[in-house]
Design a protein around this motif. Sequence first.
Motif, PDB file in Angstrom:
ATOM      1  N   GLU A 343       0.830  -1.210   0.000  1.00  0.00           N
ATOM      2  CA  GLU A 343       0.000   0.000   0.000  1.00  0.00           C
ATOM      3  C   GLU A 343       0.865   1.262   0.000  1.00  0.00           C
ATOM      4  O   GLU A 343       0.600   2.209  -0.734  1.00  0.00           O
ATOM      5  CB  GLU A 343      -0.916   0.002   1.221  1.00  0.00           C
ATOM      6  CG  GLU A 343      -1.809   1.239   1.259  1.00  0.00           C
ATOM      7  CD  GLU A 343      -2.507   1.400   2.597  1.00  0.00           C
ATOM      8  OE1 GLU A 343      -3.548   2.054   2.624  1.00  0.00           O
ATOM      9  OE2 GLU A 343      -1.998   0.883   3.602  1.00  0.00           O
ATOM     10  N   ARG A 344       1.918   1.218   0.786  1.00  0.00           N
ATOM     11  CA  ARG A 344       2.790   2.394   0.922  1.00  0.00           C
ATOM     12  C   ARG A 344       3.410   2.787  -0.419  1.00  0.00           C
ATOM     13  O   ARG A 344       3.502   3.972  -0.752  1.00  0.00           O
ATOM     14  CB  ARG A 344       3.887   2.071   1.939  1.00  0.00           C
ATOM     15  CG  ARG A 344       4.843   3.217   2.237  1.00  0.00           C
ATOM     16  CD  ARG A 344       5.806   2.777   3.341  1.00  0.00           C
ATOM     17  NE  ARG A 344       6.689   3.840   3.757  1.00  0.00           N
ATOM     18  CZ  ARG A 344       7.544   3.726   4.777  1.00  0.00           C
ATOM     19  NH1 ARG A 344       7.587   2.607   5.467  1.00  0.00           N
ATOM     20  NH2 ARG A 344       8.327   4.729   5.108  1.00  0.00           N
ATOM     21  N   TYR A 345       3.840   1.769  -1.185  1.00  0.00           N
ATOM     22  CA  TYR A 345       4.518   2.049  -2.453  1.00  0.00           C
ATOM     23  C   TYR A 345       3.639   1.800  -3.676  1.00  0.00           C
ATOM     24  O   TYR A 345       4.127   1.860  -4.805  1.00  0.00           O
ATOM     25  CB  TYR A 345       5.795   1.212  -2.552  1.00  0.00           C
ATOM     26  CG  TYR A 345       6.794   1.530  -1.461  1.00  0.00           C
ATOM     27  CD1 TYR A 345       7.259   2.830  -1.298  1.00  0.00           C
ATOM     28  CD2 TYR A 345       7.250   0.545  -0.583  1.00  0.00           C
ATOM     29  CE1 TYR A 345       8.173   3.138  -0.295  1.00  0.00           C
ATOM     30  CE2 TYR A 345       8.159   0.845   0.418  1.00  0.00           C
ATOM     31  CZ  TYR A 345       8.610   2.144   0.565  1.00  0.00           C
ATOM     32  OH  TYR A 345       9.508   2.452   1.562  1.00  0.00           O
ATOM     33  N   GLN A 346       2.341   1.523  -3.415  1.00  0.00           N
ATOM     34  CA  GLN A 346       1.389   1.311  -4.503  1.00  0.00           C
ATOM     35  C   GLN A 346       1.871   0.234  -5.482  1.00  0.00           C
ATOM     36  O   GLN A 346       1.936   0.414  -6.690  1.00  0.00           O
ATOM     37  CB  GLN A 346       1.128   2.619  -5.244  1.00  0.00           C
ATOM     38  CG  GLN A 346       0.410   3.664  -4.402  1.00  0.00           C
ATOM     39  CD  GLN A 346      -1.024   3.243  -4.054  1.00  0.00           C
ATOM     40  OE1 GLN A 346      -1.902   3.215  -4.914  1.00  0.00           O
ATOM     41  NE2 GLN A 346      -1.261   2.929  -2.797  1.00  0.00           N
ATOM     42  N   LYS A 347       2.216  -0.909  -4.921  1.00  0.00           N
ATOM     43  CA  LYS A 347       2.666  -2.064  -5.693  1.00  0.00           C
ATOM     44  C   LYS A 347       1.779  -3.260  -5.373  1.00  0.00           C
ATOM     45  O   LYS A 347       1.089  -3.295  -4.352  1.00  0.00           O
ATOM     46  CB  LYS A 347       4.113  -2.431  -5.333  1.00  0.00           C
ATOM     47  CG  LYS A 347       5.153  -1.384  -5.674  1.00  0.00           C
ATOM     48  CD  LYS A 347       5.442  -1.382  -7.162  1.00  0.00           C
ATOM     49  CE  LYS A 347       6.657  -0.532  -7.488  1.00  0.00           C
ATOM     50  NZ  LYS A 347       7.924  -1.230  -7.303  1.00  0.00           N
ATOM     51  N   ARG A 348       1.810  -4.259  -6.253  1.00  0.00           N
ATOM     52  CA  ARG A 348       1.214  -5.561  -5.942  1.00  0.00           C
ATOM     53  C   ARG A 348       2.355  -6.569  -5.877  1.00  0.00           C
ATOM     54  O   ARG A 348       3.068  -6.766  -6.862  1.00  0.00           O
ATOM     55  CB  ARG A 348       0.189  -5.985  -6.996  1.00  0.00           C
ATOM     56  CG  ARG A 348      -0.634  -7.190  -6.540  1.00  0.00           C
ATOM     57  CD  ARG A 348      -1.704  -7.580  -7.531  1.00  0.00           C
ATOM     58  NE  ARG A 348      -2.478  -8.704  -7.024  1.00  0.00           N
ATOM     59  CZ  ARG A 348      -3.067  -9.607  -7.791  1.00  0.00           C
ATOM     60  NH1 ARG A 348      -3.014  -9.513  -9.111  1.00  0.00           N
ATOM     61  NH2 ARG A 348      -3.737 -10.623  -7.245  1.00  0.00           N
ATOM     62  N   ILE A 349       2.533  -7.183  -4.709  1.00  0.00           N
ATOM     63  CA  ILE A 349       3.704  -8.015  -4.452  1.00  0.00           C
ATOM     64  C   ILE A 349       3.348  -9.495  -4.577  1.00  0.00           C
ATOM     65  O   ILE A 349       2.449  -9.982  -3.879  1.00  0.00           O
ATOM     66  CB  ILE A 349       4.256  -7.749  -3.039  1.00  0.00           C
ATOM     67  CG1 ILE A 349       4.639  -6.274  -2.888  1.00  0.00           C
ATOM     68  CG2 ILE A 349       5.456  -8.646  -2.755  1.00  0.00           C
ATOM     69  CD1 ILE A 349       5.060  -5.897  -1.468  1.00  0.00           C
ATOM     70  N   PRO A 350       4.042 -10.237  -5.435  1.00  0.00           N
ATOM     71  CA  PRO A 350       3.863 -11.695  -5.454  1.00  0.00           C
ATOM     72  C   PRO A 350       4.487 -12.303  -4.193  1.00  0.00           C
ATOM     73  O   PRO A 350       5.655 -12.021  -3.884  1.00  0.00           O
ATOM     74  CB  PRO A 350       4.621 -12.142  -6.710  1.00  0.00           C
ATOM     75  CG  PRO A 350       4.929 -10.888  -7.473  1.00  0.00           C
ATOM     76  CD  PRO A 350       4.980  -9.790  -6.472  1.00  0.00           C
ATOM     77  N   ILE A 351       3.707 -13.092  -3.453  1.00  0.00           N
ATOM     78  CA  ILE A 351       4.220 -13.723  -2.237  1.00  0.00           C
ATOM     79  C   ILE A 351       4.058 -15.232  -2.340  1.00  0.00           C
ATOM     80  O   ILE A 351       2.952 -15.738  -2.488  1.00  0.00           O
ATOM     81  CB  ILE A 351       3.500 -13.206  -0.981  1.00  0.00           C
ATOM     82  CG1 ILE A 351       3.718 -11.699  -0.831  1.00  0.00           C
ATOM     83  CG2 ILE A 351       4.006 -13.941   0.265  1.00  0.00           C
ATOM     84  CD1 ILE A 351       3.033 -11.100   0.378  1.00  0.00           C
ATOM     85  N   ARG A 352       5.185 -15.934  -2.269  1.00  0.00           N
ATOM     86  CA  ARG A 352       5.189 -17.399  -2.286  1.00  0.00           C
ATOM     87  C   ARG A 352       5.168 -17.903  -0.837  1.00  0.00           C
ATOM     88  O   ARG A 352       6.120 -17.687  -0.087  1.00  0.00           O
ATOM     89  CB  ARG A 352       6.434 -17.916  -3.008  1.00  0.00           C
ATOM     90  CG  ARG A 352       6.604 -19.442  -2.951  1.00  0.00           C
ATOM     91  CD  ARG A 352       8.003 -19.843  -3.369  1.00  0.00           C
ATOM     92  NE  ARG A 352       8.264 -19.515  -4.745  1.00  0.00           N
ATOM     93  CZ  ARG A 352       9.486 -19.293  -5.243  1.00  0.00           C
ATOM     94  NH1 ARG A 352      10.533 -19.331  -4.456  1.00  0.00           N
ATOM     95  NH2 ARG A 352       9.638 -19.006  -6.520  1.00  0.00           N
ATOM     96  N   LEU A 353       4.082 -18.538  -0.452  1.00  0.00           N
ATOM     97  CA  LEU A 353       3.963 -19.074   0.910  1.00  0.00           C
ATOM     98  C   LEU A 353       4.417 -20.528   0.908  1.00  0.00           C
ATOM     99  O   LEU A 353       3.863 -21.363   0.186  1.00  0.00           O
ATOM    100  CB  LEU A 353       2.519 -18.964   1.396  1.00  0.00           C
ATOM    101  CG  LEU A 353       2.266 -19.400   2.844  1.00  0.00           C
ATOM    102  CD1 LEU A 353       3.025 -18.514   3.830  1.00  0.00           C
ATOM    103  CD2 LEU A 353       0.770 -19.377   3.164  1.00  0.00           C
ATOM    104  N   VAL A 354       5.433 -20.824   1.727  1.00  0.00           N
ATOM    105  CA  VAL A 354       5.973 -22.179   1.827  1.00  0.00           C
ATOM    106  C   VAL A 354       5.923 -22.623   3.285  1.00  0.00           C
ATOM    107  O   VAL A 354       5.805 -21.793   4.196  1.00  0.00           O
ATOM    108  CB  VAL A 354       7.421 -22.247   1.310  1.00  0.00           C
ATOM    109  CG1 VAL A 354       7.503 -21.803  -0.138  1.00  0.00           C
ATOM    110  CG2 VAL A 354       8.356 -21.405   2.176  1.00  0.00           C
ATOM    111  N   LYS A 355       6.027 -23.932   3.518  1.00  0.00           N
ATOM    112  CA  LYS A 355       6.105 -24.405   4.904  1.00  0.00           C
ATOM    113  C   LYS A 355       7.466 -24.063   5.498  1.00  0.00           C
ATOM    114  O   LYS A 355       7.577 -23.601   6.624  1.00  0.00           O
ATOM    115  CB  LYS A 355       5.872 -25.921   4.954  1.00  0.00           C
ATOM    116  CG  LYS A 355       4.455 -26.360   4.643  1.00  0.00           C
ATOM    117  CD  LYS A 355       3.510 -26.112   5.793  1.00  0.00           C
ATOM    118  CE  LYS A 355       2.077 -26.477   5.418  1.00  0.00           C
ATOM    119  NZ  LYS A 355       1.848 -27.895   5.172  1.00  0.00           N
ATOM    120  N   GLY A 356       8.553 -24.336   4.736  1.00  0.00           N
ATOM    121  CA  GLY A 356       9.903 -24.077   5.229  1.00  0.00           C
ATOM    122  C   GLY A 356      10.772 -25.315   5.118  1.00  0.00           C
ATOM    123  O   GLY A 356      10.308 -26.420   5.384  1.00  0.00           O
TER     124      GLY A 356
END
Length: 629
Positions: A343-356
């Motif tokens: 929101e701060r930088y007006q971007k849409r961020i791809p986030i890869r959620l993994v277990k680890g």
Amino acid sequence: MMPKLKTGESSDSLFAALETNYRLSEAESVRFLLKNPAVDASLDQPIKSLAAQLIQGVRQKKAKSLSIEGFLQTHHLSSHEGLALMCLAEALLRIPDSVTKTQLIREKISSSDWNNDNQDPFFTKLTHFGLLTTSKLLNLGLKSNRVVATLTSLVRRFGEPVIRQIMAQAMKIMSQQFIMGETIDKALKRSVEFEHKGYRFSYDMLGEGARTQQDAERYQKAYQQAIDEIGSSLKNPNLSLFARPSLSVKLSALHPQYEWAQHRRVVQELIPVLVDLCRQAQQKGIGLTIDAEESERLILSLKIFEGVLNHPDLKDWNGLGLAVQAYQKRAPFVIDWLVALAERYQKRIPIRLVKGAYWDSEIKQTQERGLRDYAVYTQKVYSDASYLHCADKLLKAASWVYPQFATHNAYTVSAVYHLAQALGIQDYEFQRLQGMGETLYQQITEQDDFQIPCRIYAPVGAHKDLLSYLVRRLLENGANNSFVHQIHDSDYSVEELTLNPFEQAQKLKGESHPKIPLPKDLFLPSRLNSMGTDLSDEKTVNDLEQTFQKLTLPNIEIKIWDTRSLERCLDTAEQAFIKWSKTDVDHRAVCLERLAALFQQNQLYLMGILVKEGKKTIKDAVADQHLRA
């Protein structure tokens, strides 16, 4: 214009919360997850129903016999023969010539009774075991004498040349199984058949972190070449940025001092390197994702991520993504911060959620360093619950993030699918590892009922670079409590594999694993473990630096002793030793424990002397002090 974030919290305040919860206690962290469970009663049954359908589909369609999934269908990693062969195969993987390999077999097994009878059914089983190549797994309990005895038995049945050929073939099979190609060009050619089935790709250049600046420059060139070739291979210019292939980058490969103790230097030197790679990716029309690494590097990676995300040259580019590990207790706070950052930088961020994938080393290093608590969950079910908690956050913030769900767990896949449906979200994807989860995702990506895109995380590299990556994959997916193992094991019922992790976590009441004590309690009841200094914690490092700046060293008078004075000193020491050696052992133990406690209480002062007077690094001073305590 994107909608305003409802939390009202700034990314700065959320970052502070993230740091505060670094080593939150397991009970507190689980209590936080259970306040708002992602899977409520209305979704529980539909999730279980689809998960059961997926599990049955996997079990009905058996994996190829020479794949790692085929191996996990029939064998356990704890088998004595399996562990013994993993040890041998790991060594053989590093040896280039057949003569030396044969010598190694002789040396390890020391037997002259060779028999080439390869008609035994175990011959096939042996080939499967050759797929696993890590001596680290010997920590599961197989002692060295048992390794030798087991290998002796195997070699007597098949002979040195046969064993060597089996291992060589197994290594080749394994490379093809887990690695998309030895070069990015070969990987791109091999990916075509998968792309026709609807799969996307994220390519990962294999290799360990940089140890020297020359290593870092070599990795940088490899990433540059990969970006160029991936971008040049695009055939459909109408695909959205998120639907195109991408590249995964490890920051530890781009800087030889990638640790918090060197954060000022790393941030200053690494951001320009990463910006250059991102500019190139932007020009080629593909995305770039920063891969997850150990928890001690998280804060550093986030600071670098923000520095690159906000760079003016990348203002209109939404291709910079980040992997988030759900087994870290900070995972929900990381996502909150990333959403606020978008929101701060007006971007849409791809986030890869993994277990680890670093759980074993996370636990062990925390124990060795005597830190206050673990950064990751000790119970797997808590990681599963955390994953769904984070997945729910990502889907609810889909205006600001592009959710990417990397999992091989059928229940998790079903839960994500139903959570997205309930929110009316369609713009997301699943991800799987090359060589893993094929039969599961055939039902999701290739069938008309779902048609949800799946991206394959595809390692690229030479045979010699396979080992470290393979170790993480096997530790992550081959353990008995892994879903990848259990989904193929008929001893686990479908009902067991479709339990709601929030309900399971509720029953455990936030208790940590009974066999994993807190680091301070590691040696109880005999003694407490010495407490270390967490150099991956920003506040701790800042406090250390301030303490050292204020430290006034004692004035030490230097005297040059004559021979007579030295003799008197030695005589005194000898008399003291005689007295000490005759002291009751229990009293001596009390004295030593008291000395250790004094070292612990005066830790910062003693470390300061080592740094200012001895000119040691803070890291070395911590190690010295830890040994004394």
